[in-house]
Design an enzyme around this catalytic site. Structure first.
Site, PDB file in Angstrom:
ATOM      1  N   CYS A   1       0.809  -1.211   0.000  1.00 14.21           N
ATOM      2  CA  CYS A   1       0.000   0.000   0.000  1.00 14.21           C
ATOM      3  C   CYS A   1       0.845   1.266   0.000  1.00 14.21           C
ATOM      4  O   CYS A   1       2.021   1.244   0.331  1.00 14.21           O
ATOM      5  CB  CYS A   1      -0.864   0.072   1.255  1.00 14.21           C
ATOM      6  SG  CYS A   1      -1.939  -1.327   1.468  1.00 14.21           S
TER       7      CYS A   1
ATOM      8  N   GLY B   1       0.316   0.371  -5.203  1.00  9.38           N
ATOM      9  CA  GLY B   1      -0.940  -0.378  -5.118  1.00  9.38           C
ATOM     10  C   GLY B   1      -1.891   0.063  -6.203  1.00  9.38           C
ATOM     11  O   GLY B   1      -2.145   1.258  -6.357  1.00  9.38           O
TER      12      GLY B   1
ATOM     13  N   ASN C   1      -0.275   1.116   5.784  1.00  7.41           N
ATOM     14  CA  ASN C   1       0.614   0.324   4.932  1.00  7.41           C
ATOM     15  C   ASN C   1       1.390  -0.621   5.849  1.00  7.41           C
ATOM     16  O   ASN C   1       2.058  -0.153   6.772  1.00  7.41           O
ATOM     17  CB  ASN C   1       1.576   1.251   4.177  1.00  7.41           C
ATOM     18  CG  ASN C   1       2.654   0.486   3.400  1.00  7.41           C
ATOM     19  OD1 ASN C   1       3.744   0.985   3.194  1.00  7.41           O
ATOM     20  ND2 ASN C   1       2.362  -0.717   2.968  1.00  7.41           N
ATOM     21  N   GLY C   2       1.287  -1.913   5.590  1.00  5.44           N
ATOM     22  CA  GLY C   2       2.011  -2.871   6.412  1.00  5.44           C
ATOM     23  C   GLY C   2       1.161  -4.094   6.666  1.00  5.44           C
ATOM     24  O   GLY C   2       0.183  -4.345   5.949  1.00  5.44           O
TER      25      GLY C   2
ATOM     26  N   TYR D   1      13.489  -2.359  -5.273  1.00  8.24           N
ATOM     27  CA  TYR D   1      12.409  -2.406  -6.264  1.00  8.24           C
ATOM     28  C   TYR D   1      11.169  -1.578  -5.935  1.00  8.24           C
ATOM     29  O   TYR D   1      10.637  -0.879  -6.791  1.00  8.24           O
ATOM     30  CB  TYR D   1      12.002  -3.871  -6.468  1.00  8.24           C
ATOM     31  CG  TYR D   1      10.779  -4.068  -7.328  1.00  8.24           C
ATOM     32  CD1 TYR D   1      10.805  -3.748  -8.685  1.00  8.24           C
ATOM     33  CD2 TYR D   1       9.588  -4.557  -6.791  1.00  8.24           C
ATOM     34  CE1 TYR D   1       9.683  -3.912  -9.482  1.00  8.24           C
ATOM     35  CE2 TYR D   1       8.461  -4.731  -7.579  1.00  8.24           C
ATOM     36  CZ  TYR D   1       8.515  -4.403  -8.926  1.00  8.24           C
ATOM     37  OH  TYR D   1       7.403  -4.570  -9.701  1.00  8.24           O
TER      38      TYR D   1
END
Ligand code: SF4
Length: 483
Positions: free
Chosen positions: A13, A42, A118-119, A265
């Site tokens: 996310c 995302g 996010n996580g 990345y």
């Protein structure tokens, strides 16, 4: 999932929040720009929640698809208010469905609250059960909804206490942006696994400072017209209101373990994470690969887009000319109907093309960021050989991915991680390459931070779990992850 990205690890996310000092301004439109710049984190759903200054209530609009597919000028205008937050999602925990799209909003008698996460929470099941036992209902299967419900449950203790109680209770990785009736809040887990940074919006025509931004990545701050200020520290909470930006640490047990794959990345190359420029770290990774595993060649090419900076670095370190060699079809993606298993290999050929005039008769070094399932690498080797390449040597600027991630990154089962089930020689043969080498763990750490003590990787401040199996937080393997 985008079929063509099936051979990559996936960031879960991106989160973005804005607090404007001018109550006449619309924060949702700032968030819209920010989310556009976080779209790489995302693509399955997008959402924005805004706090109406007039009604002191959080309004939300969210849906499946890209940011641009979910918001029109009319929708943004209807999301009134000078503070707002947003989220882009790629599902790992919880199914890909509208109910799991974020931000999550809870309206209760003391106000309303919106959360973007996010996580991945490693104890989400336990927390959910406790909340359900206390009579609190859930509308989704996402682990992130437990956070909003936990804060709402504790809100009567006061915001600061509710936040610290919630954050101390949850375990795992989290970069959180939270919007309440009064403030915008940012929080990062005690290991800082997922990134979160603070930005500032410049002064208005009266010289008044414009406001504040919280973002997963610095590239999005600039896109929304702000300037990067600093990263939120592991275990830090910032509370932003009209008067100030308050900061406190909620945990004494902080031990930095930033996801090293962000540099390889996930992050956009123009971002800075914890003071380290992502593009430069990718160039350095290529240089180190060149020093560790040089091979005589006529041309080095990077798999677009993320392999390109490392290919430039490799070329510099080995005096090998850098060229294009492979181009990417930018127009295949979410709209492609995923074929059946038997057609997958053929469909992969829609994504990349070789430039025959560049590779014909040459010895090629092909640089990519990672190998996950191996489908893409195998296809690229045969593409280059069919275009006349005499030799194809693969160099990868991350160590072999052998273990799953438990911190918000979608990884295939261990049996599908090709480096987990093959020796390097067997893998090289299966990909059809003349040689194959991966950057060492030490080399990866050095590419991110040249000053770190690479003889003690655990003390360098980076998570290496998917490469080494050593995680910064205790995790339990699931039975289906056995080889
Ligand atoms: S396990 Fe790998 S992908 Fe997951 S946080 Fe650690 S380094 Fe990043």
């Amino acid at each position: 999932m985008n079929f063509f990205d099936d051979d990559k690890l996936h960031e879960e996310c991106g989160v973005f929040g804005v607090f404007l000092n001018n109550p006449e301004q619309n924060a949702a439109s700032f968030v819209y720009y920010g989310l556009f710049s976080l779209q790489h984190r995302g693509q399955e759903s997008a959402g924005i929640a805004a706090l109406s200054d007039e009604y002191l209530e959080v309004q939300v609009h969210k849906g499946m698809g890209l940011v641009g597919e979910n918001f029109t000028p009319e929708i943004l205008a209807a999301l009134k208010g000078s503070s707002a937050l947003g989220h882009v999602r790629y599902s790992t925990s919880g199914a890909s469905c509208p109910e799991n799209a974020q931000p999550f909003v809870s309206r209760f008698k003391l106000g309303s609250i919106a959360v973007a996460h996010n996580g991945n929470l490693t104890n989400a099941d336990v927390v959910r059960e406790l909340l359900e036992d206390a009579g609190i209902g859930f509308s989704s299967s996402s682990d992130s909804e437990v956070i909003v419900n936990l804060i709402a449950k504790n809100y009567k203790k006061g915001l600061e206490k509710a936040l610290t109680d919630t954050i101390k209770f949850i375990k795992g990785s989290y970069a959180l942006v939270i919007l309440t009736n009064e403030v915008l809040v940012g929080a990062r887990d005690p290991n800082g696994i997922r990134p979160l940074c603070l930005g500032k919006i410049g002064n208005d025509e009266n010289g008044k400072q414009g406001g504040w931004i919280l973002s997963s990545e610095s590239c999005a701050i600039e896109a929304a017209g702000g300037a990067y200020v600093r990263d939120i520290e592991p275990g830090e909470v910032v509370i932003i209101n009209r008067e100030q930006v308050l900061s406190f640490s909620f945990s004494e047990k902080t031990r930095r373990a930033v996801c090293s794959f962000e540099y390889v990345y996930f992050a956009r190359p123009d971002s800075v994470i914890d003071g380290i420029d992502v593009y430069s770290s990718r160039i350095r990774a290529g240089e180190i690969l060149g020093k560790e595993f040089a091979v005589a060649a006529d041309l080095v090419i990077g798999v677009p887009d993320s392999g390109v900076p490392a290919a430039i670095g490799y070329g510099r370190a080995t005096n090998t000319p850098f060229g294009m060699g492979i181009v990417k079809n930018k127009y295949v993606g979410r709209t492609f109907i995923a074929p059946g298993q038997t057609e997958r290999e053929r469909a992969v050929s829609l994504k990349h093309f070789a430039i025959r005039s560049e590779v014909n008769g040459r010895r090629i070094v092909l640089i990519d960021d990672s190998i996950v399932r191996g489908t893409t690498s195998r296809h690229l080797v045969s593409l280059l050989r069919n275009a006349g390449a005499r030799e194809v040597h693969i160099r990868i600027c991350s160590p072999p991915v052998r273990f799953p991630c438990y911190f918000g990154i979608d990884t295939p089962h261990r049996k599908d991680l090709i480096s987990n089930v093959n020796s390097a020689d067997a893998l090289c043969k299966s990909l059809g390459a003349d040689s194959l080498a991966f950057i060492s763990v030490k080399g990866l750490l050095e590419s991110i931070d040249a000053s770190c003590d690479t003889d003690n990787p655990g003390n360098c401040g980076y998570c290496l779990g998917c490469f080494t199996g050593e995680y910064p937080i205790a995790v339990s393997y699931k039975s289906d992850e056995a080889v």
